[in-house]
Write a protein that holds these residues in place. Structure first.
Motif, PDB file in Angstrom:
ATOM      1  N   THR A   1     -20.944 -38.823  55.846  1.00 44.57           N
ATOM      2  CA  THR A   1     -21.559 -37.835  54.973  1.00 44.57           C
ATOM      3  C   THR A   1     -21.517 -36.506  55.716  1.00 44.57           C
ATOM      4  O   THR A   1     -22.037 -36.406  56.835  1.00 44.57           O
ATOM      5  N   ILE A   2     -20.886 -35.514  55.106  1.00 47.43           N
ATOM      6  CA  ILE A   2     -20.713 -34.218  55.771  1.00 47.43           C
ATOM      7  C   ILE A   2     -21.110 -33.094  54.810  1.00 47.43           C
ATOM      8  O   ILE A   2     -21.132 -33.286  53.593  1.00 47.43           O
ATOM      9  N   PRO A   3     -21.416 -31.920  55.359  1.00 49.79           N
ATOM     10  CA  PRO A   3     -21.723 -30.782  54.487  1.00 49.79           C
ATOM     11  C   PRO A   3     -20.483 -30.373  53.684  1.00 49.79           C
ATOM     12  O   PRO A   3     -19.351 -30.462  54.180  1.00 49.79           O
ATOM     13  N   ARG A   4     -20.727 -29.928  52.453  1.00 47.91           N
ATOM     14  CA  ARG A   4     -19.634 -29.496  51.583  1.00 47.91           C
ATOM     15  C   ARG A   4     -19.892 -28.052  51.162  1.00 47.91           C
ATOM     16  O   ARG A   4     -21.024 -27.679  50.860  1.00 47.91           O
ATOM     17  N   PHE A   5     -18.825 -27.252  51.131  1.00 44.01           N
ATOM     18  CA  PHE A   5     -18.945 -25.828  50.824  1.00 44.01           C
ATOM     19  C   PHE A   5     -17.928 -25.419  49.762  1.00 44.01           C
ATOM     20  O   PHE A   5     -16.819 -25.956  49.718  1.00 44.01           O
ATOM     21  N   LEU A   6     -18.304 -24.427  48.948  1.00 43.54           N
ATOM     22  CA  LEU A   6     -17.407 -23.825  47.982  1.00 43.54           C
ATOM     23  C   LEU A   6     -16.848 -22.555  48.602  1.00 43.54           C
ATOM     24  O   LEU A   6     -17.605 -21.678  49.020  1.00 43.54           O
ATOM     25  N   ILE A   7     -15.518 -22.447  48.655  1.00 42.73           N
ATOM     26  CA  ILE A   7     -14.865 -21.275  49.240  1.00 42.73           C
ATOM     27  C   ILE A   7     -14.799 -20.173  48.185  1.00 42.73           C
ATOM     28  O   ILE A   7     -14.212 -20.355  47.121  1.00 42.73           O
ATOM     29  N   ASP A   8     -15.372 -19.024  48.499  1.00 47.42           N
ATOM     30  CA  ASP A   8     -15.260 -17.849  47.627  1.00 47.42           C
ATOM     31  C   ASP A   8     -14.136 -16.925  48.084  1.00 47.42           C
ATOM     32  O   ASP A   8     -13.601 -16.157  47.288  1.00 47.42           O
ATOM     33  N   GLY A   9     -13.795 -16.997  49.358  1.00 47.39           N
ATOM     34  CA  GLY A   9     -12.705 -16.198  49.901  1.00 47.39           C
ATOM     35  C   GLY A   9     -12.278 -16.785  51.238  1.00 47.39           C
ATOM     36  O   GLY A   9     -13.051 -17.500  51.872  1.00 47.39           O
TER      37      GLY A   9
ATOM     38  N   GLY B   1     -23.986 -28.907  49.093  1.00 49.80           N
ATOM     39  CA  GLY B   1     -24.600 -30.219  49.326  1.00 49.80           C
ATOM     40  C   GLY B   1     -23.769 -31.043  50.294  1.00 49.80           C
ATOM     41  O   GLY B   1     -23.380 -30.562  51.350  1.00 49.80           O
ATOM     42  N   VAL B   2     -23.481 -32.291  49.904  1.00 50.97           N
ATOM     43  CA  VAL B   2     -22.761 -33.192  50.814  1.00 50.97           C
ATOM     44  C   VAL B   2     -21.512 -33.768  50.158  1.00 50.97           C
ATOM     45  O   VAL B   2     -21.370 -33.787  48.943  1.00 50.97           O
ATOM     46  N   TYR B   3     -20.627 -34.262  51.019  1.00 54.32           N
ATOM     47  CA  TYR B   3     -19.435 -34.989  50.603  1.00 54.32           C
ATOM     48  C   TYR B   3     -19.462 -36.319  51.354  1.00 54.32           C
ATOM     49  O   TYR B   3     -19.616 -36.331  52.576  1.00 54.32           O
ATOM     50  N   GLU B   4     -19.338 -37.407  50.624  1.00 53.90           N
ATOM     51  CA  GLU B   4     -19.344 -38.733  51.249  1.00 53.90           C
ATOM     52  C   GLU B   4     -17.956 -39.343  51.124  1.00 53.90           C
ATOM     53  O   GLU B   4     -17.337 -39.284  50.060  1.00 53.90           O
ATOM     54  N   TYR B   5     -17.494 -39.939  52.225  1.00 51.30           N
ATOM     55  CA  TYR B   5     -16.176 -40.574  52.228  1.00 51.30           C
ATOM     56  C   TYR B   5     -16.139 -41.665  53.288  1.00 51.30           C
ATOM     57  O   TYR B   5     -17.020 -41.763  54.130  1.00 51.30           O
TER      58      TYR B   5
ATOM     59  N   THR C   1     -17.437 -31.909  61.238  1.00 49.42           N
ATOM     60  CA  THR C   1     -16.461 -31.965  60.160  1.00 49.42           C
ATOM     61  C   THR C   1     -17.143 -31.487  58.885  1.00 49.42           C
ATOM     62  O   THR C   1     -18.299 -31.819  58.630  1.00 49.42           O
ATOM     63  N   VAL C   2     -16.424 -30.687  58.089  1.00 42.88           N
ATOM     64  CA  VAL C   2     -16.959 -30.177  56.830  1.00 42.88           C
ATOM     65  C   VAL C   2     -15.913 -30.336  55.734  1.00 42.88           C
ATOM     66  O   VAL C   2     -14.717 -30.446  56.005  1.00 42.88           O
ATOM     67  N   ALA C   3     -16.388 -30.364  54.494  1.00 43.80           N
ATOM     68  CA  ALA C   3     -15.506 -30.354  53.327  1.00 43.80           C
ATOM     69  C   ALA C   3     -15.562 -28.958  52.728  1.00 43.80           C
ATOM     70  O   ALA C   3     -16.647 -28.402  52.529  1.00 43.80           O
ATOM     71  N   LEU C   4     -14.393 -28.388  52.479  1.00 46.70           N
ATOM     72  CA  LEU C   4     -14.288 -27.046  51.904  1.00 46.70           C
ATOM     73  C   LEU C   4     -13.507 -27.152  50.594  1.00 46.70           C
ATOM     74  O   LEU C   4     -12.390 -27.669  50.588  1.00 46.70           O
TER      75      LEU C   4
ATOM     76  N   TYR D   1     -10.347 -29.205  51.473  1.00 49.28           N
ATOM     77  CA  TYR D   1      -9.903 -29.300  52.863  1.00 49.28           C
ATOM     78  C   TYR D   1     -10.996 -29.982  53.667  1.00 49.28           C
ATOM     79  O   TYR D   1     -12.170 -29.712  53.474  1.00 49.28           O
ATOM     80  N   LEU D   2     -10.595 -30.869  54.557  1.00 49.98           N
ATOM     81  CA  LEU D   2     -11.510 -31.329  55.598  1.00 49.98           C
ATOM     82  C   LEU D   2     -11.180 -30.473  56.805  1.00 49.98           C
ATOM     83  O   LEU D   2     -10.007 -30.299  57.151  1.00 49.98           O
ATOM     84  N   GLY D   3     -12.212 -29.927  57.414  1.00 51.44           N
ATOM     85  CA  GLY D   3     -11.995 -29.057  58.552  1.00 51.44           C
ATOM     86  C   GLY D   3     -13.019 -29.313  59.623  1.00 51.44           C
ATOM     87  O   GLY D   3     -14.057 -29.939  59.382  1.00 51.44           O
ATOM     88  N   THR D   4     -12.710 -28.858  60.823  1.00 49.22           N
ATOM     89  CA  THR D   4     -13.678 -28.969  61.917  1.00 49.22           C
ATOM     90  C   THR D   4     -14.203 -27.586  62.256  1.00 49.22           C
ATOM     91  O   THR D   4     -13.452 -26.610  62.297  1.00 49.22           O
ATOM     92  N   ILE D   5     -15.508 -27.537  62.473  1.00 54.94           N
ATOM     93  CA  ILE D   5     -16.204 -26.315  62.873  1.00 54.94           C
ATOM     94  C   ILE D   5     -16.651 -26.514  64.309  1.00 54.94           C
ATOM     95  O   ILE D   5     -17.336 -27.488  64.623  1.00 54.94           O
ATOM     96  N   GLN D   6     -16.263 -25.629  65.187  1.00 52.83           N
ATOM     97  CA  GLN D   6     -16.630 -25.701  66.606  1.00 52.83           C
ATOM     98  C   GLN D   6     -17.826 -24.782  66.820  1.00 52.83           C
ATOM     99  O   GLN D   6     -17.684 -23.563  66.804  1.00 52.83           O
ATOM    100  N   THR D   7     -19.045 -25.355  66.977  1.00 51.03           N
ATOM    101  CA  THR D   7     -20.239 -24.532  67.160  1.00 51.03           C
ATOM    102  C   THR D   7     -20.487 -24.173  68.623  1.00 51.03           C
ATOM    103  O   THR D   7     -21.210 -23.223  68.909  1.00 51.03           O
ATOM    104  N   SER D   8     -19.926 -24.957  69.522  1.00 50.90           N
ATOM    105  CA  SER D   8     -20.001 -24.671  70.957  1.00 50.90           C
ATOM    106  C   SER D   8     -18.824 -25.406  71.605  1.00 50.90           C
ATOM    107  O   SER D   8     -18.184 -26.239  70.963  1.00 50.90           O
ATOM    108  N   PRO D   9     -18.541 -25.137  72.875  1.00 49.66           N
ATOM    109  CA  PRO D   9     -17.390 -25.789  73.507  1.00 49.66           C
ATOM    110  C   PRO D   9     -17.438 -27.316  73.467  1.00 49.66           C
ATOM    111  O   PRO D   9     -16.403 -27.971  73.444  1.00 49.66           O
ATOM    112  N   ASP D  10     -18.643 -27.882  73.439  1.00 54.01           N
ATOM    113  CA  ASP D  10     -18.748 -29.349  73.455  1.00 54.01           C
ATOM    114  C   ASP D  10     -19.291 -29.938  72.151  1.00 54.01           C
ATOM    115  O   ASP D  10     -19.621 -31.114  72.093  1.00 54.01           O
TER     116      ASP D  10
END
Length: 156
Positions: free
Chosen positions: A144-152, A131-135, A103-106, A90-99
């Motif tokens: 280049t964005i951070p990539r994560f492995l979903i455990d749950g 690590g990273v995902y490049e596209y 984008t991350v790869a899950l 999944y490509l997803g967006t993480i909102q760390t603050s209102p502004d």
């Protein structure tokens, strides 16, 4: 007549013996399945409290390679779903603050999927850094964005 009765008893004895052997085989087969199923469940049991690490998300953005295998909990809005043989990304967006958003790869193994996630879903994920995902995006810009492995995960 005696021969017929003796033959009938013999046939019934053989059939009764075969039936009890089938029951034993079924019983040992089902108990083996239960044991293997129970051991699989024990392997899959994850302590999600270990994901509340307090690591700032921006640490994953600044140093994704150095953040490999570090655990965290994220909330993301899914913007794209890509399926492969054994994995879904999944490509997803993480909102760390209102502004500020990132984008991350899950990535998740298909066997861990309990509820199908679709574009537009908001999900809470327990992840480890990969690590990273490049596209290349649709405008032709390399990303280049951070990539994560979903455990749950939970669909919010």
């Amino acid at each position: 007549m005696k021969k017929l009765m003796l033959l009938s008893l013999l046939v019934l004895g053989i059939l009764g013996g075969c039936a009890s052997e089938n029951k034993k085989a079924e019983s040992s087969s089902s108990s083996a399945f239960s044991e293997s199923s129970a051991s699989t469940q024990q392997v899959e049991k994850i302590d999600f409290t270990t994901y509340n690490t307090g690591i700032d998300f921006e640490e994953f953005v600044r140093d994704p390679e150095g953040s490999q295998d570090k655990k965290t909990i994220l909330a993301a809005k899914v913007i794209q779903v890509m399926e492969a043989d054994d994995l879904v990304q999944y490509l997803g967006t993480i909102q760390t603050s209102p502004d500020k958003s990132f984008t991350v790869a899950l990535v998740i193994s298909k066997e861990k999927i309990t509820n199908k996630v679709i574009e537009g879903d908001e999900i809470r994920v327990w992840v480890r850094g990969l690590g990273v995902y490049e596209y290349t995006n649709t405008l032709g810009v390399e990303k280049t964005i951070p990539r994560f492995l979903i455990d749950g995960y939970d669909i919010v």
